[in-house]
Design an enzyme around this catalytic site. Sequence first.
Site, PDB file in Angstrom:
ATOM      1  CB  CYS A  35      -5.566   9.225   0.064  1.00 37.72           C
ATOM      2  SG  CYS A  35      -5.937  10.814   0.145  1.00 37.72           S
ATOM      3  CG  LEU A  50      -4.301   4.910   3.342  1.00 36.74           C
ATOM      4  CD1 LEU A  50      -5.340   4.856   4.526  1.00 36.74           C
ATOM      5  CD2 LEU A  50      -3.199   5.855   3.675  1.00 36.74           C
ATOM      6  CB  SER A  69     -11.208   8.593  -3.785  1.00 35.98           C
ATOM      7  OG  SER A  69     -12.055   9.171  -4.632  1.00 35.98           O
ATOM      8  CB  CYS A  70      -9.042   7.252   1.399  1.00 36.47           C
ATOM      9  SG  CYS A  70      -7.805   6.735   2.489  1.00 36.47           S
ATOM     10  CB  VAL A  71      -8.803   2.877  -2.351  1.00 43.71           C
ATOM     11  CG1 VAL A  71     -10.065   3.552  -2.808  1.00 43.71           C
ATOM     12  CG2 VAL A  71      -7.881   3.386  -3.214  1.00 43.71           C
TER      13      VAL A  71
END
Length: 127
Positions: free
Chosen positions: A80, A82, A106-108
């Site tokens: 993901c 953002l 994973s979210c960065v």
Amino acid sequence: MPAALNVIHTPSAPAAIGPYSQAIAVNGLVYTSGQIAIDPATGSIDAKTIEAQTEQVIANLKAVLEAAGSDLTKVVKTTCFLQNMGDFAAFNAVYEQYFTGKPARSCVEVSKLPKGALVEIEVTAVI
């Protein structure tokens, strides 16, 4: 002999805006390209909030997964992106409604996304 790569395409999700496929299926897995909140009916990002954009992104992913013979319950990994990590809680509130199996993630935060999108998600799922 190498495994056959199957290109996945559906008109129910936005067409690729570059030289790539909506997804590739190989060896029982489907790998989607990142989806942003383009409405396939209009070809533009109509949603303005992180919540509405996340809903559209997931609808796009759902359409691509279904075209590959999979669905959101079979997702094993999400990545993901953002545009603003300040949207993390609002993004998660929508995300958790759909990814109930809690896939790896994973979210960065990134500085920019195509077409000024607030969120982009790519997934890997079992077919």
